[in-house]
Scaffold this active site. Sequence first.
Site, PDB file in Angstrom:
ATOM      1  CE  LYS A 256      -2.140  -0.708   3.990  1.00 52.30           C
ATOM      2  NZ  LYS A 256      -1.898  -2.072   4.451  1.00 52.30           N
TER       3      LYS A 256
ATOM      4  NE  ARG B  67       1.756  -4.831  11.178  1.00 50.17           N
ATOM      5  CZ  ARG B  67       2.640  -4.470  10.246  1.00 50.17           C
ATOM      6  NH1 ARG B  67       3.835  -5.002  10.212  1.00 50.17           N
ATOM      7  NH2 ARG B  67       2.323  -3.561   9.362  1.00 50.17           N
TER       8      ARG B  67
ATOM      9  NE  ARG C 292       7.363  -3.318   5.438  1.00 50.55           N
ATOM     10  CZ  ARG C 292       6.058  -3.088   5.359  1.00 50.55           C
ATOM     11  NH1 ARG C 292       5.529  -2.576   4.271  1.00 50.55           N
ATOM     12  NH2 ARG C 292       5.272  -3.379   6.357  1.00 50.55           N
TER      13      ARG C 292
ATOM     14  NE  ARG D 235      -4.054  -1.413  10.400  1.00 50.46           N
ATOM     15  CZ  ARG D 235      -3.016  -0.850   9.785  1.00 50.46           C
ATOM     16  NH1 ARG D 235      -3.075   0.383   9.367  1.00 50.46           N
ATOM     17  NH2 ARG D 235      -1.917  -1.546   9.606  1.00 50.46           N
TER      18      ARG D 235
ATOM     19  NE  ARG E 264       6.524  -0.383   9.633  1.00 53.90           N
ATOM     20  CZ  ARG E 264       5.316  -0.440   9.110  1.00 53.90           C
ATOM     21  NH1 ARG E 264       5.063   0.153   7.975  1.00 53.90           N
ATOM     22  NH2 ARG E 264       4.357  -1.089   9.722  1.00 53.90           N
TER      23      ARG E 264
HETATM   24  P1  AMP Z   1       0.864   0.571   9.158  1.00 57.56           P
HETATM   25  O1  AMP Z   1       2.039   1.459   8.950  1.00 57.56           O
HETATM   26  O2  AMP Z   1      -0.361   1.060   8.426  1.00 57.56           O
HETATM   27  O3  AMP Z   1       1.171  -0.870   8.838  1.00 57.56           O
HETATM   28  O4  AMP Z   1       0.481   0.636  10.714  1.00 57.56           O
HETATM   29  C1  AMP Z   1       1.383   0.189  11.701  1.00 57.56           C
HETATM   30  C2  AMP Z   1       0.664  -0.015  13.024  1.00 57.56           C
HETATM   31  O5  AMP Z   1       0.071   1.228  13.463  1.00 57.56           O
HETATM   32  C3  AMP Z   1      -0.503  -0.997  12.996  1.00 57.56           C
HETATM   33  O6  AMP Z   1      -0.073  -2.342  13.152  1.00 57.56           O
HETATM   34  C4  AMP Z   1      -1.334  -0.514  14.182  1.00 57.56           C
HETATM   35  O7  AMP Z   1      -0.766  -0.904  15.416  1.00 57.56           O
HETATM   36  C5  AMP Z   1      -1.200   1.001  14.090  1.00 57.56           C
HETATM   37  N1  AMP Z   1      -2.229   1.589  13.214  1.00 57.56           N
HETATM   38  C6  AMP Z   1      -2.026   2.201  12.008  1.00 57.56           C
HETATM   39  N2  AMP Z   1      -3.178   2.603  11.463  1.00 57.56           N
HETATM   40  C7  AMP Z   1      -4.156   2.223  12.333  1.00 57.56           C
HETATM   41  C8  AMP Z   1      -5.575   2.333  12.322  1.00 57.56           C
HETATM   42  N3  AMP Z   1      -6.232   2.899  11.295  1.00 57.56           N
HETATM   43  N4  AMP Z   1      -6.254   1.841  13.396  1.00 57.56           N
HETATM   44  C9  AMP Z   1      -5.622   1.266  14.438  1.00 57.56           C
HETATM   45  N5  AMP Z   1      -4.288   1.122  14.511  1.00 57.56           N
HETATM   46  C10 AMP Z   1      -3.550   1.591  13.462  1.00 57.56           C
END
Ligand code: AMP
Length: 188
Positions: A13, A146, A127, A88, A135
């Site tokens: 994404k 996840r 990654r 999400r 990260r």
């Molecule tokens: P991402 O970079 O989108 O993969 O997000 C990394 C982490 O941030 C996720 O595993 C969640 O812990 C938190 N996170 C990001 N976006 C959301 C969301 N919309 N709702 C809840 N937690 C989020």
Amino acid sequence: MILILFGAPGCGKGTQALRLVEELGLVQLSSGEMLRSAIAAGSELGLRAKEIMDRGDLMSDEIIVGMVSERLDSPDCANGVILDGFPRTVAQARALDDMLHARGAAIDHVIEIKVDENALFARIETRAAESSARRSDDNADTLRKRLAVYHENTAPLLPYYETQGLLRSVDGMAPVEDVASHVAEIVG
Ligand code: AMP
């Protein structure tokens, strides 16, 4: 234009969002990046976020919705945004519908980037090797969690958007260039 990029963690994404930023001049609004900035800033939200993210859990809908809603009001978002990692949960999707409605806007497209989950492990390991400093949630254990969270909380958004006629799917296992052109075709 309001575009949602949707898919399991590691589906690409973020990569596709960056391409659209360059090609269409849209603003990428990534809830994960916002949380990582809060962590880097050492804020109270950041401390809480780090613990939750490292576990592979989700932050509360209330916090995320407040954060995104505030960001949507920034002048740079006036021409449209690519939502990456948000919504999400179905509760977040409903909150997004309300916040867009209140601003006289609506979602144009929801693009699901479909991937083979076994391949995701290989991808996430690459990654992790490339970005271990950036990260701490990129490792196989957290990814497993996840993915489980994705199936339980996020996948129900697919029928939510499908019934609204907004959902389009692209093959995320194709080369990045092909995914990008398929996405560009949908966005028109
Ligand atoms: P991402 O970079 O989108 O993969 O997000 C990394 C982490 O941030 C996720 O595993 C969640 O812990 C938190 N996170 C990001 N976006 C959301 C969301 N919309 N709702 C809840 N937690 C989020």
